[in-house]
Structures are given as C-alpha cells and as structure tokens.
Design a protein around this motif. Structure first.
Motif: not given
Length: 439
Positions: A264-281
């Motif tokens: 329903x939105x007229x615009x969409x913003x795709x991710x360009x990167x992410x930051x992940x955590x250590x397991x169990x952090x």
C-alpha cells in the motif's frame, strides 16, 4: 552540493528557535494526567558504571555485511531509477494534526513535565493496526539540521505486534514502514509512507523487513534501524539515495503481476547492509546519534525487563570518517565495529537512549498501561528526573515508550508516544532535572 548555504541555514535555524520558544503549545490540563496509582517517587538508578568495552559485559562487536552492489543495481534496473527523499516529500499528501486538535486520549500520552513545545498526531484510520516505534530527523542526518533544503522527521511503525512488547512479530504482522514527514512548515506537516525491505534472489525481488522498529537513526545518507529479525541481526542499514517507487497499489510485498508492490505504500527502501551480533550476545533495542563526540558516534542500549536480575548495558560506537563509507560504523580489518565505550545502568525497561556531553538520557517505560514513564538523566555522578504533581512523582515522561533523537541545530529532543509525535528543548529537560535535584 547539499552543504551549500549552510551558514544561511544556521541563521534561519536561530530564527526558527526564537520563534518556537515563543509558541509553546497550550496542551490542556497536563498536570492532571498522572495516574493516582503511580508511585510517588521512582527508585533512582544511581550513577552510570563504566565497564570494559573490550571484554566481559561491555564487549559487543558488530560484524558488517554489505548487500552486493550488483543486487542493488539489478533491483534498480527492474524497478526504475531510484529516487531520493525530495521525491517522497513532494508526494506527501497525508496531514498530521497539531497537538491542540488531537483527541484527548492521544494527548494523554504526552509528557507531563517538562511539557512538549510542539506536538502532532497521526490519524487513527491511517495507523490502525500499526504500532509506533522509533524517531529520527534530518537534525541527525546533517549538522545544519536539513537534508538538502528540507527539514524532515522520520517516524517508524510496525504492523501488529503485542502492545509495547519487544518480542519478534510474526511475518504476516511484522512489516515495518517509515513516515517521511515534511517539517518545513511547522504549522502544516505532511507525510508519505516508505516500506522498509530486504533484497532477495540476487536483487530480482525484495521482501518486507519483519521487525519492530524500536531504534532508528539517520546519519549522513544512511538510515540505521534496530531489528529483531533472526537470531543474530542487530541493525539494518538503508541508503536514502536508493528509495524506489512501487507502482502497484496492493497488500502484497515485492514483485507482482504488473510491477512492484509495497503493501500500500508508494515507496520502498531496500537495505544495503546489516550488522550482526555474536552468537548468544545481547541485542541493542534503542539507538541514537551523539554529535558531541569526535568522531560522531552511535549510542545503543539493550532492553532489560523491569523484573530482570542484571543491569542494562549501553554502548558507544564510532561512526566512520571515510567518505567512501558515509553513514556506516567505523570497522577494523576484520570488518567488525567494536564499541569504544560501554556502561551499565540500574535503569530497567529502557526503550529510548540519548547521549550528549557527559549525560545519558534513558526513557524508562511506564509500570502499567495508561501510566506515564520516567526520563532519567544519568552520568558518572548520579541520576535525576523531573518531578511533577503534588506528590512529586517522577513518572512525568510520555505515556508510551519511544526512542529519543536530538536535533542539534534547534536544540530539540524529538520522541513519539502512541500516535503523538512531539518535541521539546533539551535545555528544558536539564532544567527540570536540576530543579528536582535542588529540592
């Protein structure tokens, strides 16, 4: 090009601050909004405790992952040339109501003390089924407070979810979108919706981001949002130059018959990167920008329930000075961003965090539905909060939990509670804390 005329903008910013100072909102009967069931004085969290950022409780490296450029280029080739923030603002056709015209039930979510000097509300029909979350502004994006020629406020929302919980939503309910608010005319703010997405299938399609938006900050050309999507993702990164038009108006998300849809939105913003955590952090739940450091820094805080047995952890990450890494965290050779400082606080159920100078401001949620929360100012010397009402309660902040964002050019703190979007001077927060400390 966007920095031309910066000194003229600063002069306009000073004039705007002078105007705003003389036009504080007359929000009805603010002092009567405190629930009689609230405790008279919230237990103070005391002083912040510094902990090691390289080991133990303060260690929280974030591994950076970039979406391949060819994926983003393929998506743009399929959807059409990306547009920018200006294009979204030109399409803004939804209006925010000014505070005095908002329903009384919504106004009850505003702070009691200090009072908001500006407040607006989203329409009920427009936000029904969506839960409010994080706030950031063009005051974060650039030190002159503008993005190009525009003053902009971004307000994050999540589809469905369980009240104020930070639990991970189900895929059919957890879509995230952002209202891009044209704030150039404070008397007539207007907005348009942009759906947050994640490229898939090599950039041939995208899916919606499925996560509560409990934290969000806009720095340079990047929007960083906290996420509870998956076991290890901590932050998603969006490039404000890569906003795409979605030409098909439907409830679907992604590639559909006849083009592309964004629920329903007229615009969409795709991710360009992410930051992940250590397991169990631990997982950051709130973020904001601090321009009082050199370099500028991202501050983050985790969510610990009120009945939790450990302290809330806070982190500070340096933002990159490399022009080729605009808006991203500073990383080492391993591609990890490591905190440059870490702290622990006894304040629990923290939903918003802000740092400026030596002070940290922690937005603690209300103890029960319909009540008001507490905004603590905390540093290495102790903690304080505004007091309000005849019983000197410290439950004076907004009714619902919300993130915090400091607009340095105007000296305002922005936040959101329920359908209310509001601002007040940081100086008024400090004065309120100092008055209560002198008693």
């Amino acid at each position: 090009m966007k920095h031309r005329g910066r000194h003229r903008r600063r002069r306009r910013g000073r004039a705007l601050r002078a105007t705003l100072a003389g036009t504080a909102l007359a929000l009805t009967a603010a002092a009567t909004l405190i629930s009689a069931s609230q405790a008279t004085v919230a237990e103070t969290p005391g002083a912040l405790r510094t902990v090691s950022a390289s080991s133990g409780a303060g260690r929280l490296p974030l591994a950076e992952h970039r979406v391949p450029e060819r994926w983003l280029d393929r998506l743009a080739a399929g959807m059409g040339r990306p547009v920018g923030v200006d294009a979204v603002l030109r399409d803004a056709d939804l209006s925010l109501q000014r505070g005095a015209r908002c329903p009384a039930a919504d106004r009850r979510d505003l702070p009691v003390a200090p009072a908001a000097t500006r407040a607006y509300c989203f329409g009920g029909a427009d936000t029904r089924g969506w839960r409010p979350g994080a706030v950031t502004t063009s005051g974060d994006a650039d030190d002159d407070g503008r993005w190009g020629a525009n003053r902009v406020v971004l307000s994050g929302w999540t589809r469905g979810g369980a009240g104020g919980s930070l639990d991970e939503p189900s895929p059919e309910r957890g879509l995230a979108k952002v209202a891009f608010v044209d704030a150039n005319d404070p008397a007539r703010p207007r907005y348009a919706w942009v759906l947050l997405a994640v490229p898939v299938d090599g950039g041939r399609d995208y899916r919606g981001l499925v996560s509560p938006l409990s934290g969000m900050t806009w720095y340079q050309d990047k929007l960083l949002v906290t996420t509870r999507e998956g076991d290890r993702q901590a932050l998603y990164v969006y490039d404000l130059h890569r906003i795409q038009r979605a030409g098909v108006a439907s409830g679907a998300v992604g590639r559909v018959r006849g083009g592309w849809s964004a629920h329903g939105s007229r615009f969409v913003l795709p991710a360009v990167a992410s930051y992940s955590l250590p397991a169990g952090g631990p997982r950051p739940a709130a973020v904001s920008l601090d321009r009082s450091t050199s370099p500028d820094s991202l501050v983050a805080g985790e969510w610990v329930p009120a009945d939790g047995e450990r302290r809330t952890r806070l982190w500070r990450y340096a933002l990159s000075r490399d022009p080729a890494r605009s808006g991203l965290l500073s990383t080492g050779a391993s591609g990890r961003a490591r905190p440059v400082a870490a702290y622990e606080s006894k304040a629990a159920d923290v939903r918003g965090v802000l740092a400026h100078g030596s002070a940290w401001y922690l937005d603690r949620a209300a103890d029960e539905p319909g009540a008001h929360g507490t905004l603590w100012r905390q540093d290495s010397g102790g903690a304080g909060a505004a007091e309000c009402g005849p019983d000197e309660s410290r439950h004076c902040w907004s009714g619902g939990p919300g993130s915090l964002s400091y607009w340095q050019a105007t000296g305002e703190v922005w936040s959101q509670s329920g359908r209310m979007l509001f601002a007040l001077p940081l100086a008024s927060l400090d004065r309120a804390v100092e008055r209560s400390s002198d008693r």
